[in-house]
Design a protein around this motif. Structure first.
Motif, PDB file in Angstrom:
ATOM      1  N   GLN A  53       0.521  -8.998  -6.043  1.00 13.41           N
ATOM      2  CA  GLN A  53       0.653 -10.313  -6.512  1.00 13.41           C
ATOM      3  C   GLN A  53      -1.173 -11.040  -5.848  1.00 13.41           C
ATOM      4  O   GLN A  53      -1.337 -11.369  -6.918  1.00 13.41           O
ATOM      5  N   ARG A  54      -1.265 -10.861  -4.621  1.00  8.81           N
ATOM      6  CA  ARG A  54      -1.829 -11.733  -4.457  1.00  8.81           C
ATOM      7  C   ARG A  54      -3.413 -11.174  -5.115  1.00  8.81           C
ATOM      8  O   ARG A  54      -4.526 -11.638  -5.414  1.00  8.81           O
ATOM      9  N   LEU A  55      -3.929  -9.626  -4.722  1.00 10.22           N
ATOM     10  CA  LEU A  55      -5.045  -9.108  -5.141  1.00 10.22           C
ATOM     11  C   LEU A  55      -5.110  -8.621  -5.972  1.00 10.22           C
ATOM     12  O   LEU A  55      -6.336  -7.785  -6.821  1.00 10.22           O
ATOM     13  N   ALA A  56      -3.757  -8.043  -7.488  1.00  7.86           N
ATOM     14  CA  ALA A  56      -3.671  -6.953  -8.391  1.00  7.86           C
ATOM     15  C   ALA A  56      -2.563  -8.682  -9.464  1.00  7.86           C
ATOM     16  O   ALA A  56      -1.256  -8.286  -9.966  1.00  7.86           O
ATOM     17  N   PRO A  57      -2.659  -9.342  -9.728  1.00 11.32           N
ATOM     18  CA  PRO A  57      -1.446 -10.103 -10.356  1.00 11.32           C
ATOM     19  C   PRO A  57      -1.169  -9.693 -11.468  1.00 11.32           C
ATOM     20  O   PRO A  57       0.069  -9.995 -11.970  1.00 11.32           O
ATOM     21  N   SER A  58      -1.645  -8.996 -12.330  1.00  9.45           N
ATOM     22  CA  SER A  58      -1.452  -8.461 -13.273  1.00  9.45           C
ATOM     23  C   SER A  58      -1.047  -6.923 -12.878  1.00  9.45           C
ATOM     24  O   SER A  58       0.081  -6.072 -13.569  1.00  9.45           O
ATOM     25  N   CYS A  85      -8.785 -11.199   7.615  1.00  8.06           N
ATOM     26  CA  CYS A  85      -8.668 -10.061   9.241  1.00  8.06           C
ATOM     27  C   CYS A  85      -9.337  -9.444   8.923  1.00  8.06           C
ATOM     28  O   CYS A  85      -9.016  -8.102   8.090  1.00  8.06           O
ATOM     29  N   GLY A  86     -10.410  -8.705  10.278  1.00  8.20           N
ATOM     30  CA  GLY A  86     -10.530  -7.549   9.977  1.00  8.20           C
ATOM     31  C   GLY A  86     -12.605  -7.765  10.055  1.00  8.20           C
ATOM     32  O   GLY A  86     -12.329  -9.278  10.111  1.00  8.20           O
ATOM     33  N   GLY A  87     -12.515  -6.671  10.067  1.00  5.31           N
ATOM     34  CA  GLY A  87     -14.763  -7.045  10.207  1.00  5.31           C
ATOM     35  C   GLY A  87     -14.578  -6.966   8.448  1.00  5.31           C
ATOM     36  O   GLY A  87     -14.312  -8.041   7.723  1.00  5.31           O
ATOM     37  N   GLU A  88     -15.606  -6.142   8.231  1.00  2.00           N
ATOM     38  CA  GLU A  88     -16.778  -6.349   6.703  1.00  2.00           C
ATOM     39  C   GLU A  88     -16.216  -5.988   5.756  1.00  2.00           C
ATOM     40  O   GLU A  88     -14.684  -4.886   6.148  1.00  2.00           O
ATOM     41  N   GLU A  89     -15.338  -6.824   4.877  1.00  2.00           N
ATOM     42  CA  GLU A  89     -14.827  -6.136   3.336  1.00  2.00           C
ATOM     43  C   GLU A  89     -15.302  -4.969   2.939  1.00  2.00           C
ATOM     44  O   GLU A  89     -16.532  -5.004   2.942  1.00  2.00           O
ATOM     45  N   ARG A  90     -14.578  -4.192   2.195  1.00  3.47           N
ATOM     46  CA  ARG A  90     -14.832  -2.676   1.227  1.00  3.47           C
ATOM     47  C   ARG A  90     -13.585  -2.571   0.693  1.00  3.47           C
ATOM     48  O   ARG A  90     -13.103  -3.050   1.014  1.00  3.47           O
ATOM     49  N   LYS A  91     -14.578  -1.905  -0.306  1.00  2.00           N
ATOM     50  CA  LYS A  91     -12.851  -2.031  -1.285  1.00  2.00           C
ATOM     51  C   LYS A  91     -12.968  -0.527  -1.665  1.00  2.00           C
ATOM     52  O   LYS A  91     -14.227   0.041  -2.210  1.00  2.00           O
ATOM     53  N   ILE A  92     -12.500   0.461  -1.106  1.00  7.62           N
ATOM     54  CA  ILE A  92     -12.440   1.796  -1.234  1.00  7.62           C
ATOM     55  C   ILE A  92     -11.638   2.862  -2.922  1.00  7.62           C
ATOM     56  O   ILE A  92     -10.384   1.930  -2.899  1.00  7.62           O
ATOM     57  N   ILE A 112      -9.254  -2.201  -0.378  1.00  7.58           N
ATOM     58  CA  ILE A 112      -8.689  -1.221  -1.657  1.00  7.58           C
ATOM     59  C   ILE A 112      -8.779  -1.474  -2.481  1.00  7.58           C
ATOM     60  O   ILE A 112      -8.740  -2.617  -2.855  1.00  7.58           O
ATOM     61  N   GLU A 113      -9.135  -0.690  -4.112  1.00  7.33           N
ATOM     62  CA  GLU A 113      -9.356  -0.667  -4.838  1.00  7.33           C
ATOM     63  C   GLU A 113      -8.009  -0.722  -4.855  1.00  7.33           C
ATOM     64  O   GLU A 113      -7.200   0.219  -5.391  1.00  7.33           O
ATOM     65  N   ILE A 114      -7.044  -1.775  -5.964  1.00  8.60           N
ATOM     66  CA  ILE A 114      -5.292  -1.708  -5.945  1.00  8.60           C
ATOM     67  C   ILE A 114      -5.851  -1.693  -7.440  1.00  8.60           C
ATOM     68  O   ILE A 114      -5.949  -2.572  -8.140  1.00  8.60           O
ATOM     69  N   PRO A 115      -5.617  -0.674  -8.104  1.00  7.17           N
ATOM     70  CA  PRO A 115      -4.818  -0.463  -9.693  1.00  7.17           C
ATOM     71  C   PRO A 115      -3.554  -0.911 -10.362  1.00  7.17           C
ATOM     72  O   PRO A 115      -3.006  -1.374  -9.564  1.00  7.17           O
ATOM     73  N   PRO A 116      -3.724  -1.390 -11.587  1.00  4.02           N
ATOM     74  CA  PRO A 116      -2.400  -2.365 -11.720  1.00  4.02           C
ATOM     75  C   PRO A 116      -0.876  -1.853 -12.030  1.00  4.02           C
ATOM     76  O   PRO A 116      -0.140  -2.012 -12.457  1.00  4.02           O
ATOM     77  N   ARG A 117      -1.158  -0.077 -12.177  1.00  8.33           N
ATOM     78  CA  ARG A 117       0.253   0.613 -12.046  1.00  8.33           C
ATOM     79  C   ARG A 117       0.394   0.841 -10.487  1.00  8.33           C
ATOM     80  O   ARG A 117      -0.712   1.680  -9.764  1.00  8.33           O
ATOM     81  N   ILE A 118       1.898   1.003 -10.056  1.00  8.97           N
ATOM     82  CA  ILE A 118       1.778   0.962  -8.560  1.00  8.97           C
ATOM     83  C   ILE A 118       3.090   1.433  -8.555  1.00  8.97           C
ATOM     84  O   ILE A 118       3.921   1.161  -9.163  1.00  8.97           O
ATOM     85  N   VAL A 152      -1.788  -5.642   9.685  1.00  6.67           N
ATOM     86  CA  VAL A 152      -2.072  -4.465   9.849  1.00  6.67           C
ATOM     87  C   VAL A 152      -1.732  -4.085   8.174  1.00  6.67           C
ATOM     88  O   VAL A 152      -2.929  -4.482   7.875  1.00  6.67           O
ATOM     89  N   ALA A 153      -1.010  -4.416   7.366  1.00  5.75           N
ATOM     90  CA  ALA A 153      -0.727  -4.698   6.293  1.00  5.75           C
ATOM     91  C   ALA A 153      -1.712  -5.211   5.622  1.00  5.75           C
ATOM     92  O   ALA A 153      -2.740  -4.358   4.237  1.00  5.75           O
ATOM     93  N   GLY A 154      -2.384  -6.546   5.270  1.00  5.91           N
ATOM     94  CA  GLY A 154      -3.320  -7.493   5.058  1.00  5.91           C
ATOM     95  C   GLY A 154      -5.211  -6.593   4.738  1.00  5.91           C
ATOM     96  O   GLY A 154      -4.979  -6.140   4.611  1.00  5.91           O
ATOM     97  N   GLU A 155      -5.185  -6.389   6.656  1.00  6.65           N
ATOM     98  CA  GLU A 155      -6.399  -4.454   6.190  1.00  6.65           C
ATOM     99  C   GLU A 155      -6.379  -3.978   5.606  1.00  6.65           C
ATOM    100  O   GLU A 155      -7.571  -3.316   5.058  1.00  6.65           O
ATOM    101  N   VAL A 156      -5.541  -3.128   5.320  1.00  5.87           N
ATOM    102  CA  VAL A 156      -4.792  -2.418   4.582  1.00  5.87           C
ATOM    103  C   VAL A 156      -5.741  -2.383   3.098  1.00  5.87           C
ATOM    104  O   VAL A 156      -6.767  -1.912   2.279  1.00  5.87           O
ATOM    105  N   TYR A 157      -4.727  -3.702   2.843  1.00  9.69           N
ATOM    106  CA  TYR A 157      -4.967  -4.137   1.287  1.00  9.69           C
ATOM    107  C   TYR A 157      -6.410  -4.606   1.093  1.00  9.69           C
ATOM    108  O   TYR A 157      -5.849  -3.958  -0.053  1.00  9.69           O
ATOM    109  N   ARG A 158      -6.816  -4.966   1.953  1.00 10.30           N
ATOM    110  CA  ARG A 158      -8.344  -5.503   1.933  1.00 10.30           C
ATOM    111  C   ARG A 158      -9.052  -4.460   1.796  1.00 10.30           C
ATOM    112  O   ARG A 158     -10.636  -5.107   0.982  1.00 10.30           O
TER     113      ARG A 158
END
Length: 269
Positions: free
Chosen positions: A135-140, A29-36, A62-68, A54-60
């Motif tokens: 799990q979909r975006l940062a499998p490890s 969902c949303g416009g052009e994908e970007r990674k902040i 950003i860059e998600i590191p492996p520690r959260i 809403v959650a999907g647009e946020v997650y898509r």
């Protein structure tokens, strides 16, 4: 310890293929994908049919590191008001999400008011619904789960400072996620006004005024305490800007504008 899914089949699909397809559709969902490169974010935690976009647009975005570090409200009156789990894994239909035990132990040492408490986490959905996206975006990835019940400002301030201190000392990036819906079960018009007041304080990176605004304006933002703690930590770590990615409410899905729940997705950079 394995924490089994509590809301699979209710808040999100319990079939792995259907769940994977749902998550993928929300991430599209949303416009052009970007990674902040961000320090933190705010995402909602209602059933996917309501808050998934809403959650999907946020997650898509950003860059998600492996520690959260994942922090949300404790909706049920069982368990410690400041509860953490420091070992094991959480199960979803997509597999296991391991707890980052070394990081969790450091957080407990920095903020001893946190209690190891499986009861507070056992039925809580606010963290669980985030895991399939991760799990979909940062499998490890590995994560630290924290839920907060009723809390005073002083304890949230201490928690925020403790989180910032632990993260600053790590050699690898650690990402903060606050899980919260916004105002609950008032009209669309009232909810949009109330939510805007809370959102403005988040965008201003002002945790103190967010805390006061939610209480003084009777905004039923269930995860405001988690958001306050995350904002305090992010600001101490150097956050300089926040961006509203998407806002909606449940009335946009079910057509009921008299009793809506608001959903905001915000990235903190």
């Amino acid at each position: 310890m394995i924490r089994p899914p509590a809301v699979a089949g209710r808040f999100y699909p319990d079939d792995p293929e259907r769940l994977r397809a749902a998550v993928n559709s929300f991430l599209a969902c949303g416009g052009e994908e970007r990674k902040i490169r961000a320090r933190a974010c705010l995402v909602p935690h209602a059933g996917y049919i309501y808050s998934g976009k809403v959650a999907g647009e946020v997650y898509r975005s950003i860059e998600i590191p492996p520690r959260i570090i994942l922090i949300g409200p404790r909706h049920f009156p069982r368990g410690a008001p400041l509860a953490i789990l420091s070992e094991g894994a959480w199960q979803t239909p997509l597999g296991m999400a391991p707890v980052d035990q070394p990081l969790a132990e450091k957080i407990i040492q920095a903020f001893p008011m946190l209690r190891e408490d499986a009861v507070a986490h056992s039925e809580e959905h606010s963290l669980e619904v985030q895991l399939p996206f991760l799990q979909r975006l940062a499998p490890s990835f590995a994560f630290v789960p924290i839920v907060i019940g009723p809390a005073q400002w002083e304890n949230l301030e201490r928690l925020g400072h403790a989180l910032a201190g632990v993260i600053a000392a790590e050699h690898e990036p650690v990402f903060l996620i606050a899980s919260s819906d916004m105002n609950h079960y008032e009209s669309d018009a009232v909810t949009r006004v109330k939510d805007r007041k809370a959102i403005d304080q988040i965008l201003a990176l002002d945790p103190g005024n967010l805390f006061e605004t939610v209480r003084n304006e009777n905004i039923s933002m269930c995860g405001y305490a988690a958001t306050v703690a995350v904002l305090i930590a992010a600001c101490e770590l150097g956050a300089a800007q926040a961006e509203l990615v998407r806002y909606s409410n449940s009335g946009e899905v079910n057509g009921d504008m008299e009793e809506v729940v608001g959903y905001a997705g915000i990235v903190i950079k």
